[in-house]
Every structure is written in C-alpha cells, then in structure tokens.
Design a protein around this motif. Structure first.
Motif, PDB file in Angstrom:
ATOM      1  N   THR A 282       9.106 -17.111  -1.044  1.00  0.00           N
ATOM      2  CA  THR A 282       8.050 -17.968  -0.520  1.00  0.00           C
ATOM      3  C   THR A 282       6.725 -17.343  -0.924  1.00  0.00           C
ATOM      4  O   THR A 282       6.685 -16.215  -1.421  1.00  0.00           O
ATOM      5  N   ALA A 283       5.629 -18.045  -0.705  1.00  0.00           N
ATOM      6  CA  ALA A 283       4.313 -17.476  -0.998  1.00  0.00           C
ATOM      7  C   ALA A 283       4.149 -16.191  -0.186  1.00  0.00           C
ATOM      8  O   ALA A 283       4.401 -16.175   1.017  1.00  0.00           O
ATOM      9  N   THR A 284       3.780 -15.125  -0.868  1.00  0.00           N
ATOM     10  CA  THR A 284       3.694 -13.808  -0.242  1.00  0.00           C
ATOM     11  C   THR A 284       2.334 -13.190  -0.523  1.00  0.00           C
ATOM     12  O   THR A 284       1.851 -13.235  -1.655  1.00  0.00           O
ATOM     13  N   SER A 285       1.719 -12.602   0.505  1.00  0.00           N
ATOM     14  CA  SER A 285       0.463 -11.862   0.324  1.00  0.00           C
ATOM     15  C   SER A 285       0.813 -10.433  -0.047  1.00  0.00           C
ATOM     16  O   SER A 285       1.612  -9.797   0.635  1.00  0.00           O
TER      17      SER A 285
ATOM     18  N   CYS B 246       1.054 -14.924  -9.600  1.00  0.00           N
ATOM     19  CA  CYS B 246       0.016 -15.006  -8.578  1.00  0.00           C
ATOM     20  C   CYS B 246      -0.586 -16.405  -8.547  1.00  0.00           C
ATOM     21  O   CYS B 246      -0.589 -17.116  -9.544  1.00  0.00           O
ATOM     22  N   GLU B 247      -1.116 -16.772  -7.381  1.00  0.00           N
ATOM     23  CA  GLU B 247      -1.650 -18.117  -7.178  1.00  0.00           C
ATOM     24  C   GLU B 247      -3.080 -18.313  -7.663  1.00  0.00           C
ATOM     25  O   GLU B 247      -3.469 -19.426  -7.962  1.00  0.00           O
TER      26      GLU B 247
ATOM     27  N   THR C 269      -2.021 -13.373  -3.665  1.00  0.00           N
ATOM     28  CA  THR C 269      -0.881 -14.064  -3.074  1.00  0.00           C
ATOM     29  C   THR C 269      -0.106 -14.693  -4.201  1.00  0.00           C
ATOM     30  O   THR C 269      -0.692 -15.239  -5.148  1.00  0.00           O
ATOM     31  N   GLY C 270       1.231 -14.629  -4.134  1.00  0.00           N
ATOM     32  CA  GLY C 270       2.021 -15.205  -5.206  1.00  0.00           C
ATOM     33  C   GLY C 270       3.490 -15.271  -4.868  1.00  0.00           C
ATOM     34  O   GLY C 270       3.882 -15.184  -3.703  1.00  0.00           O
ATOM     35  N   TYR C 271       4.292 -15.413  -5.903  1.00  0.00           N
ATOM     36  CA  TYR C 271       5.732 -15.597  -5.783  1.00  0.00           C
ATOM     37  C   TYR C 271       6.449 -14.565  -6.635  1.00  0.00           C
ATOM     38  O   TYR C 271       5.969 -14.194  -7.703  1.00  0.00           O
TER      39      TYR C 271
ATOM     40  N   ARG D 237      13.611 -17.534  -5.807  1.00  0.00           N
ATOM     41  CA  ARG D 237      12.154 -17.408  -5.772  1.00  0.00           C
ATOM     42  C   ARG D 237      11.737 -17.157  -4.329  1.00  0.00           C
ATOM     43  O   ARG D 237      12.237 -17.786  -3.403  1.00  0.00           O
TER      44      ARG D 237
END
Length: 101
Positions: free
Chosen positions: A14-17, A47-48, A91-93, A12
C-alpha cells in the motif's frame, strides 16, 4: 519446480511513508506461497512525488530498497527495508516480482 503461472508471484505494498533520513520496513506476503525458498526476487520502490528533490537526483536515489530477506515460514513472501537517503518526505510503493528457480 512449479511451471507456468505457478512459477511467479507479484505483490505491491500500500502507499507507504518512508522515514526521513531513515529506514522503513515493509512486509510483503505472497497471496499464494511457494512450496520453499528457492526463488529469486526483484524489488523496486516507486515514489509518488512528481519530481524528486533536485540535489539528491544527481547524488543517489532518494528512496530505494536497502535490504531484503525472505519471510518465514518458507515461500511466504519478503520483508523489504526502504532507505530514505535525504531529509525530504517520500511516499511510495514497494513492488516485488518473485520467480521460482
């Protein structure tokens, strides 16, 4: 062919924009590589935000995997390009499951 627990890998990001109206490359190496490139991958983008922008939900996913290729050397992981199909910020994974054939 590997068997049992050695037969699959998960990774997985990291949090990505994800670039608005563009494509973002995410590099996902496996913690332990396969011996070769004979594996199948499943990629998802999570997505977050609580609820995606309403107009894009009915047309197409706001952010999703656009392209995937295997890293070199063989068996070491995948590169995933995530497309953000709208002008909103997301932003998500990126999640990958790989199963050796």
């Amino acid at each position: 062919t590997p068997s049992g627990a050695l037969n699959y890998r998960t990774v997985r990001s990291t949090a990505t924009s994800f670039t608005q109206g563009g494509v973002t490359k995410v590099v996902l190496p496996f913690g332990s590589p396969f011996a070769d490139d004979l594996y199948t991958v499943q990629v998802t983008v999570v997505c977050e935000e609580a609820a995606p922008e309403t107009p894009t939900v009915t047309q197409f996913p706001s952010a999703g995997a656009a392209y995937v290729n295997l890293m070199t050397p063989a068996g070491t992981g995948v590169n995933v390009w995530v497309s953000n199909n709208d002008s909103g910020a997301h932003t998500g994974y990126v999640n990958v499951i790989a199963i050796h054939d």
